[in-house]
Every structure is written in C-alpha cells, then in structure tokens.
Design a protein around this motif. Structure first.
Motif, PDB file in Angstrom:
ATOM      1  N   SER A 118      51.666  37.978  -2.072  1.00 51.39           N
ATOM      2  CA  SER A 118      51.318  37.310  -1.803  1.00 51.39           C
ATOM      3  C   SER A 118      51.557  35.905  -1.037  1.00 51.39           C
ATOM      4  CB  SER A 118      50.815  36.367  -2.204  1.00 51.39           C
ATOM      5  OG  SER A 118      51.672  35.357  -3.066  1.00 51.39           O
ATOM      6  N   THR A 120      53.945  33.723   1.251  1.00 46.27           N
ATOM      7  CA  THR A 120      54.203  32.441   0.783  1.00 46.27           C
ATOM      8  C   THR A 120      55.957  31.826   1.209  1.00 46.27           C
ATOM      9  OG1 THR A 120      53.039  31.975  -1.104  1.00 46.27           O
ATOM     10  CG2 THR A 120      54.195  30.052  -0.072  1.00 46.27           C
ATOM     11  N   ARG A 393      58.394  35.994  -2.322  1.00 51.75           N
ATOM     12  CA  ARG A 393      57.297  35.012  -2.221  1.00 51.75           C
ATOM     13  C   ARG A 393      56.805  34.407  -3.065  1.00 51.75           C
ATOM     14  NH1 ARG A 393      55.636  39.778   1.210  1.00 51.75           N
ATOM     15  NH2 ARG A 393      56.295  39.442   2.951  1.00 51.75           N
ATOM     16  N   LYS A 394      56.124  33.272  -3.994  1.00 50.12           N
ATOM     17  CA  LYS A 394      56.110  32.961  -4.509  1.00 50.12           C
ATOM     18  C   LYS A 394      55.225  33.554  -5.796  1.00 50.12           C
ATOM     19  CE  LYS A 394      54.338  28.433  -6.474  1.00 50.12           C
ATOM     20  NZ  LYS A 394      52.892  27.067  -5.732  1.00 50.12           N
TER      21      LYS A 394
END
Length: 455
Positions: A118, A120, A393-394
């Motif tokens: 994802s 982020t 990313r997170k």
C-alpha cells in the motif's frame, strides 16, 4: 550466535556524536576504537542541519579510525524512537523447490510477502523482526532453513518511522562519506543489550538520560512493549542553572559537571562556589544545596512525566524495575532520586567493556552488539527490507491482529523548572550548618568522570 568480523556503530546525539568499532571473535565483542565529539546540527535528537551534522560525524569517524587502526567505510546507525510504530505482520509462501527443502531464498520470499504494497509515503519500514516461522502448521520454529515442507509462514513485528527523519539520517551519513550498513532502532538495541535474559522475559524498563532528550523503553516477554521520547535532558538542566543564576551556559555546564548532584539530603548547605553572573562585577556565592535544588527540580519534572506514562501502560511494576543509562544518569544522587519517585528498584547500568565503563556509551555499545549478534535469519530479513523499494511504506493490518502504536511526545519545553522559591532574589547561599560526616572540599571533589573513558 554472534557473527565474526568488524562492526562500527554510530550514535548521533544532541550533545555528542559517538563512534565505536568492535571486533567479534567466537561470540566475544572486543572494542578496538571509540570516539566522542561535540554534536552539531542536531536538536532534540533530530538532525536539523545536514552539513553541520555531517562534519561532526566525519570528525568522530576520523578519531575512531585513528584509535582502531582501520578505515571505516560503513556504519550501523542508531535511530531514535521519534514517532516509531510497531505493528504485527505475517506472510506465507509455498515452498517452490522440487525437493521441498527450505533455503535462504525462501526465507527472503516469506519476509517480502509479509510487507505491504500500500502507498503511504510519509512512513517507511525500518526493520522486520521475525518472531516465529511455521512449516506446514508446525509452530515456534526459529530457523526453518534445511527443513522440508510445502508451506512456509512467518509471524513477526514491523517497525516503521517517518520517511523524513530516515531520509535526513541517511543523507547526513552519506554526506560524511560513509555507507549506511544498517539502521538500528535504538530502543530495541538498548533493551536487548542492557537487560539480562530474565529482565527481558519478565519485564523491565530502560531510561536513557541523554543531553537533549530522555528515551524510555520497556521490554517484556522478549518484545519491546513501549517506547517514548521526552524532549528534555541534561542540556535543560544546564539551561535552568544558567537562567536561575544568570550566568553563561559554559559556567552552568561546569557547575553541573563538577559540583552538581540530584539528592538534596547529601548536598551541603555550607560549602559554596563563586559564580560569575551577568550584570555584576563581583561573583556570588552559590551553595551546593542551592545548586542541587535547581538540578533536582528538572530531574523530578522529567521522571514524574515518565512515571505517569508507565503507570498508564501498567509497566511501572515490572519485576526487573528501572535501569538508568546515559550521561545524565552519572550525576550523584540520580539513582536515589529515581527510586524515590518510581517507588521501585532502580539501578545504574555500567558497560563492562574495558576502557569505556561509562553509562554514556551504553547506547553506541548496544548498536554494535545488536548488529554483531544478529542471526543469519535476521540478516536475511533485514536485507530483504533494505533491498525492496516498495518497503518505504507503512504496513497494512492483517486479520484481527491489533496494531500496537508507540505514543510519542515532541513538545518544546522552554521554561526552567525550579523549586517553588524565588531564586533570582536569593543571591546569597543558604547557611544552615548541620552535623554531617566530614567530606572533601568542593575543589577536591571535581569529578573526572570522562577522564578515563579511553583508558
């Protein structure tokens, strides 16, 4: 099991930058070079001037190279706990080989499968620590390589931090002409190094009293349970002394280092030191007790905030108690004051490395120990994180696993913390002679704490 070879740690602090070079031979760590230079370009543990910080790192590396007799081209850098998040994760892959024997590349693949795709951009994965591997339903496996199976799973913890802080950290080290080998989460390394096996299992809290900030980390059941940063440290004590006594920061630092103590009971009301103040041609007399009042007020303020958060997290009663490290913990009376505030056992951790038996080096020692003691599976996992561009990313949540977010405080503290007295009107020392044991005079008690650190 420790890896053989040379490892270098870099601790970028607010007041000083430390570099330590150690050689691991058959599981034993031998320090061969260490340096400690004043820090520039760093404020409250965060790099605010890349060029200035890079120059300070260059100076520290050069000194460590001279002492170690080797060239340093790569370092393992400690990352503070600013806005750190800890999140559980899991991954699963089929074992692709015909023999169904699990190999290094399978461990690499299952680690990558546990990482999110994802987007982020404000957060970045720093590290993934495997907690267990599962082979065809059999749990609790630490190293699955060499085993046979059809399905390989992994459960672990992902540590993420702000991309801005990580970018600035890498950029600064690279600007100093050095390669970042690993970014090590300082609270994680600190707890693993400072705490013994029983304390890591049953629970204990480490408090690192640095120059610009105080870092708290609690570990229980071999996992980092809580970490927090308080933007107050030894420099704030110096500022308090300077503001209250109306003297320069240099004089205030000398007073704190040479004559300061945190416990009022042991401070003398009769012994004094002359202090040059702004706006006066004549120095004033300041008693040791008066100085201790200023110092203890700030330390109480810091530790009481720590106590409130530990109580809120039900971490104050951990069997291992409180362990203090850092330059601020060296001052006489800090341990006794901490015991009074926390109401539990408190001890000062002193590293056992020859020549650097000083709590202020505990952090940089822990960075090198953490990297040197990484297992082969840990190394594979870290390389998977470092080599995958999409890891910046997170991570996402998996199933019903509850996210554990480490709370942080980064507010500024500008006003000095002093006792409920008007110190500015109290320019004369407090005299109240009491029968006490004979003690050396102030001049005889100048503590050469740092004088023997490079023995």
């Amino acid at each position: 099991m420790a890896r053989n070879g040379f490892f270098t740690g870099l601790d970028i602090g607010t007041s000083s930058i430390k570099v330590l070079v150690a050689e691991f031979v058959s599981g034993e760590m031998n320090v061969i070079g260490v340096s400690n230079v004043p820090s520039t370009g760093v404020k409250d543990g965060i790099i605010v001037d890349i060029e200035a910080a890079a120059e300070a790192i260059k100076s520290a590396v050069k000194q460590a190279e001279e002492k170690a007799g080797i060239t340093i081209d790569k370092v393992n850098v400690g990352l503070p706990a600013n806005l750190l998040q800890i999140e559980p994760t899991q991954g699963m892959i089929p074992v692709p080989s015909e023999s169904k024997e699990i190999k290094d590349e399978d461990v690499d693949s299952v680690v990558k499968s546990a990482l999110t795709k994802s987007i982020t951009p404000e957060r970045e994965v720093i590290s993934l620590v495997p907690e267990e591997f599962i082979v065809d339903g059999f749990q609790g496996i630490r190293d699955p390589r060499g085993m046979m199976g059809i399905r390989l799973e992994m459960r672990g913890l992902i540590y993420t931090g702000p991309s801005t802080i990580l970018h600035n950290l890498r950029k600064t080290v690279e600007r100093a002409g050095i390669v970042v080998e690993n970014i090590v989460i300082s609270p994680l390394a600190m707890t693993k190094s400072v705490l013994n096996e029983g304390e890591r299992e049953f629970g204990a809290t480490v408090i690192d009293m640095g120059g610009g900030q105080t870092t708290v980390a609690s570990m229980r059941a071999q996992e980092l349970q809580y970490t927090n940063i308080y933007p107050e440290g030894g420099e704030y004590i110096t500022k308090d002394i300077s503001k209250v006594l109306k003297t320069s920061m240099q004089i205030a630092e000398a007073l704190k280092f040479n004559f300061g103590r945190a416990d009022l009971e042991e401070a003398s009301r009769s012994e004094t030191v002359k202090v040059d103040v702004v706006g006066s041609d004549q120095p004033i007399d300041v008693s040791e007790y008066y100085l201790a009042e200023i110092i203890s007020a700030r330390i109480k303020h810091i530790l009481e905030r720590v106590k409130q958060d530990l109580e809120r997290g039900r971490l104050l009663d951990l069997p291992g108690g409180i362990i203090l490290i850092g330059g601020g913990a060296i001052m006489p009376g800090v341990v006794e004051l901490a015991q009074e505030i926390f109401g539990t056992k408190v001890k000062l951790y002193v590293p056992n490395q020859v020549g650097i038996r000083n709590p202020m080096f505990a952090n940089v020692i822990s960075i090198v120990e953490y990297v040197g003691m990484m297992s082969e599976v840990d190394v594979i996992s870290q390389r998977a994180v470092s080599g995958e561009e999409l890891l910046r990313r997170k991570p996402v949540e998996f199933g019903m696993v509850k996210e554990r977010v480490v709370p942080m405080f980064n507010e500024k503290v500008e006003q000095p913390v002093v006792p409920a007295q008007n110190f500015q009107e109290q320019n004369q020392p407090v005299y109240n002679p009491e029968p006490k044991e004979q003690k050396p005079k102030l001049g005889e008690r100048v503590r050469g704490i740092l004088g023997s650190m490079f023995d």
